[in-house]
Write a protein that holds these residues in place. Structure first.
Motif, mmCIF file in Angstrom:
data_model
loop_
_atom_site.group_PDB
_atom_site.id
_atom_site.type_symbol
_atom_site.label_atom_id
_atom_site.label_comp_id
_atom_site.label_asym_id
_atom_site.label_seq_id
_atom_site.Cartn_x
_atom_site.Cartn_y
_atom_site.Cartn_z
ATOM 1 N N ALA A 220 0.830 -1.210 0.000
ATOM 2 C CA ALA A 220 0.000 0.000 0.000
ATOM 3 C C ALA A 220 0.863 1.258 0.000
ATOM 4 O O ALA A 220 0.642 2.192 -0.791
ATOM 5 N N VAL A 221 1.855 1.303 0.884
ATOM 6 C CA VAL A 221 2.728 2.479 0.976
ATOM 7 C C VAL A 221 3.547 2.644 -0.303
ATOM 8 O O VAL A 221 3.661 3.753 -0.842
ATOM 9 N N PHE A 222 4.103 1.541 -0.810
ATOM 10 C CA PHE A 222 4.918 1.606 -2.023
ATOM 11 C C PHE A 222 4.096 2.109 -3.203
ATOM 12 O O PHE A 222 4.548 2.969 -3.968
ATOM 13 N N THR A 223 2.886 1.571 -3.370
ATOM 14 C CA THR A 223 2.036 1.973 -4.494
ATOM 15 C C THR A 223 1.675 3.450 -4.414
ATOM 16 O O THR A 223 1.714 4.175 -5.418
ATOM 17 N N ALA A 224 1.332 3.912 -3.212
ATOM 18 C CA ALA A 224 0.939 5.312 -3.037
ATOM 19 C C ALA A 224 2.104 6.252 -3.346
ATOM 20 O O ALA A 224 1.945 7.244 -4.067
ATOM 21 N N PHE A 225 3.289 5.931 -2.812
ATOM 22 C CA PHE A 225 4.434 6.807 -3.035
ATOM 23 C C PHE A 225 4.932 6.719 -4.477
ATOM 24 O O PHE A 225 5.406 7.711 -5.030
ATOM 25 N N ARG B 145 5.233 9.812 -6.859
ATOM 26 C CA ARG B 145 6.530 10.072 -7.482
ATOM 27 C C ARG B 145 6.392 10.212 -8.991
ATOM 28 O O ARG B 145 7.022 11.074 -9.615
ATOM 29 N N LEU B 146 5.572 9.344 -9.554
ATOM 30 C CA LEU B 146 5.352 9.388 -11.000
ATOM 31 C C LEU B 146 4.350 10.464 -11.395
ATOM 32 O O LEU B 146 4.096 10.673 -12.591
ATOM 33 N N LYS B 147 3.757 11.118 -10.380
ATOM 34 C CA LYS B 147 2.772 12.174 -10.603
ATOM 35 C C LYS B 147 1.639 11.685 -11.499
ATOM 36 O O LYS B 147 1.338 12.264 -12.552
ATOM 37 N N VAL B 148 1.048 10.580 -11.058
ATOM 38 C CA VAL B 148 -0.063 10.011 -11.813
ATOM 39 C C VAL B 148 -1.236 10.981 -11.797
ATOM 40 O O VAL B 148 -1.696 11.397 -10.736
ATOM 41 N N LYS B 149 -1.705 11.363 -12.972
ATOM 42 C CA LYS B 149 -2.807 12.311 -13.075
ATOM 43 C C LYS B 149 -4.119 11.643 -12.665
ATOM 44 O O LYS B 149 -4.286 10.429 -12.825
#
Length: 212
Positions: A171-176, A180-184
């Motif tokens: 969960a933490v990895f996916t969110a960060f 980081r990738l600035k998913v729109k």
């Protein structure tokens, strides 16, 4: 101790099994990507609560009913498949909302209690999880164990604890990673819908599942 043997092998095997992708992982990643790490961790807690239901049921012998009764297995299977499909449809119908604090729209957020319930029900209504515990855990309990239900419960708790470490880390990895990738928001929306499509396929797969 408690009639448990090969504990290291059990822990390693459990971690590898938790890492394998499935509806639980997909749901955690979808929630984290669209609503942040807190939502992903709440999903993980719901999944962990569902897993404990399976562990307790297996320890007292209730899960054996699913392994021996075709009717009981099919009832749980169809309810679980229907719920997973319902979750998938909800994800497919997700829309963008206007966020007052941002110029860009965002995906409509779900309340944490509903997120927890989704994680819990997705796990607890899957009869394959119950059968997995019945098949996997007893391999690490000695035939002469003084208290087999207690040994089963201890191993189940260890498995669930390790699973929670993985799920919350995911969960933490996916969110960060999303941040980081600035998913729109629009991309997050389509990721949510893609997960919904996968849930429809998983629901269909569960509906067609057999006990063996």
């Amino acid at each position: 101790m408690f009639g448990i043997h090969d504990l290291t092998l059990f822990v390693v095997s459990g971690l590898l099994l938790n890492i394998m992708p499935g509806p639980d992982s997909l749901l955690i990643m979808a929630r984290s990507a669209t609503q942040g790490w807190r939502a992903g961790c709440v999903t993980a807690l719901g999944i962990g609560a569902g897993t404990m239901v399976h562990v307790l049921a297996a320890a007292v012998g209730l899960s054996a009913l699913l392994a021996t009764s075709a009717t009981a297995f099919n009832v749980v299977k169809w309810v679980g498949a229907a719920y997973i499909v319902w979750c998938g449809i909800g994800m497919l119908r997700a829309k963008l909302r206007s966020d007052e604090r941002a110029a860009a729209p965002a995906v409509t957020a779900l309340p944490y209690r509903r997120i927890f319930a989704q994680g819990f029900l997705t796990n607890v209504l899957n009869p394959k999880v119950a059968l997995f515990f019945l098949a996997f855990v007893p391999q690490f309990i000695s035939l002469d164990a003084p208290n087999k239900p207690l040994a089963f419960l201890i191993l189940g708790c260890i498995f669930n604890f390790n699973g929670m470490l993985w799920c919350n880390g995911l969960a933490v990895f996916t969110a960060f990673a999303s941040a980081r990738l600035k998913v729109k928001p629009r991309v997050a929306l389509w990721l949510n819908r893609l997960t919904g499509s996968l849930f429809l396929m998983l629901g269909a797969r569960l509906a067609l599942a057999e006990r063996n």
